[in-house]
Enzyme design. Structure first.
Site, PDB file in Angstrom:
ATOM      1  N   ARG A 162      35.199  64.161  66.848  1.00 28.30           N
ATOM      2  CA  ARG A 162      35.860  62.853  66.905  1.00 28.30           C
ATOM      3  C   ARG A 162      36.971  62.798  67.938  1.00 28.30           C
ATOM      4  O   ARG A 162      37.440  61.706  68.294  1.00 28.30           O
ATOM      5  CB  ARG A 162      36.438  62.497  65.529  1.00 28.30           C
TER       6      ARG A 162
ATOM      7  N   GLU B  58      28.156  55.453  61.021  1.00 32.85           N
ATOM      8  CA  GLU B  58      29.109  56.562  60.998  1.00 32.85           C
ATOM      9  C   GLU B  58      29.649  56.833  62.397  1.00 32.85           C
ATOM     10  O   GLU B  58      30.826  57.148  62.567  1.00 32.85           O
ATOM     11  CB  GLU B  58      28.418  57.811  60.455  1.00 32.85           C
TER      12      GLU B  58
ATOM     13  N   TYR C 169      26.909  65.661  60.659  1.00 31.61           N
ATOM     14  CA  TYR C 169      27.866  64.554  60.736  1.00 31.61           C
ATOM     15  C   TYR C 169      27.780  63.946  62.134  1.00 31.61           C
ATOM     16  O   TYR C 169      27.788  64.666  63.128  1.00 31.61           O
ATOM     17  CB  TYR C 169      29.277  65.069  60.460  1.00 31.61           C
ATOM     18  N   HIS C 170      27.723  62.624  62.220  1.00 32.91           N
ATOM     19  CA  HIS C 170      27.532  61.926  63.495  1.00 32.91           C
ATOM     20  C   HIS C 170      28.876  61.537  64.095  1.00 32.91           C
ATOM     21  O   HIS C 170      29.635  60.757  63.521  1.00 32.91           O
ATOM     22  CB  HIS C 170      26.694  60.664  63.273  1.00 32.91           C
ATOM     23  N   GLY C 171      29.182  62.084  65.276  1.00 32.40           N
ATOM     24  CA  GLY C 171      30.383  61.683  65.988  1.00 32.40           C
ATOM     25  C   GLY C 171      30.179  60.359  66.692  1.00 32.40           C
ATOM     26  O   GLY C 171      29.137  59.712  66.551  1.00 32.40           O
TER      27      GLY C 171
END
Length: 330
Positions: free
Chosen positions: A240, A202, A129-131
């Site tokens: 995040r 994202e 998952y890309h912050g």
């Protein structure tokens, strides 16, 4: 000036240091009631200090990037003769950079890496998952290098390769822009390769709800199928909360969709707790389609988010987690 100091301490009731300083400044500048101006100035500083901190802290990461680049230039200069005798003359440089970034992760975020045993000895495609920034991946790659002496390659957006001074850094770290053939070749050569299917979209428009924004992308799954390697899901807790963006502003979203330039400002750099979790690998199955593998991978990353991330994300809570111990079941 000396006379002013003496007058401050003279008499039955000496002035406080602040009052004395105000008195001296009034005599020196000739401005009456300078204390009122100073009080107003201190109020303005106090009012805008949090805003300044929020937007200045991300600059620390930029500084670290350019410190890394400067180190690589020095290293190259000192090792030009050795290049002809070594298969990979950048091993020492990678280890130095890994130490630098791992140190930053440990000090600023109390960074932890869990599930390294899920990474196979051979090649594999790490999907994460890309912050708002890829700083968690950098910490992961650094810690992996220190623990296993393995260098994980990565796929980055094309705009990264246009950043001034970044060419050497990206080459040394094995960062590629794609395409699919280059990714397959990297895996076939026995390397680990990391990719965030959500990419820049994202990164810029994700929020504290941690919604996966992969759309219908399945190219990464086809890469794993063509290279016949497993996919390893990965997620970093509180990614995040460390950095956030102003992606909720509609005009910025519209501007990005038209230009494909990352024009959305980010803020943060908060010293929140970061923990990277590596899930169990999804093995290669010759009969599985790219659509099925992409859906399975998305579900695996979603499962990591649901298990390890409290939603919605909260910056204060993430800061407090620096003082908490990790549960055994994690």
């Amino acid at each position: 000036m000396t006379g002013g100091n003496e007058s401050c301490t003279a008499g039955p009731t000496p002035m406080s240091y602040l009052t004395c300083l105000t008195y001296i400044l009034e005599e020196w500048t000739g401005v009456e009631d300078i204390g009122d101006y100073l009080s107003y100035a201190f109020y303005i500083v106090w009012l805008f200090f949090p805003l300044v901190v929020v937007f200045v802290l991300p600059g620390v990461i930029i500084v670290l990037f350019y410190v890394s680049i400067l180190w690589l230039h020095i290293y190259k200069r000192k090792n030009e003769i050795k290049e002809a005798y070594f298969h990979d003359s950048w091993i020492g440089a990678r280890e130095m950079l890994a130490t630098l970034w791992d140190g930053h992760g440990r000090i600023w975020h109390g960074y932890e890496l869990h599930g390294v045993e899920n990474i196979p000895q051979g090649p594999g495609l790490i999907v994460f998952y890309h912050g708002a920034t890829p700083v968690d991946y950098i910490y992961f790659a650094a810690r992996l290098n220190i623990m296993t002496k393995r260098c994980c390659r990565a796929v980055a957006d094309h705009f990264v390769f246009r950043l001034p001074g970044f060419k050497m850094l990206l080459e040394v770290l094995g960062v590629i822009p794609g395409p699919k053939e280059a990714c397959v070749r990297t895996l076939e050569n026995g390397h680990l390769l990391a990719i965030a299917p959500g990419g820049v979209r994202e990164a810029l428009f994700g929020d504290e709800m941690y919604t996966i924004l992969w759309s219908d992308r399945k190219g990464f799954a086809q890469v794993a199928i063509d290279a016949k390697v497993p996919i390893i899901p990965m997620f970093t807790q509180n990614v995040r909360e460390g950095f956030r963006t102003l992606g909720g502003i509609k005009i910025l979203r519209s501007l990005y969709e038209r230009t494909r330039l990352p024009v959305v400002p980010l803020y943060g750099g908060f010293p929140v707790k970061l923990r990277t979790f590596i899930g169990e690998p999804i093995p290669y199955e010759p009969n599985m389609t790219a659509e099925e593998l992409a859906a399975k991978t998305k579900a695996a990353v979603q499962a990591l988010i649901e298990k390890h991330q409290k939603i919605p994300g909260n910056i204060f809570r993430a800061l407090m987690e620096r003082f908490q111990t990790q549960k055994k079941e994690d």
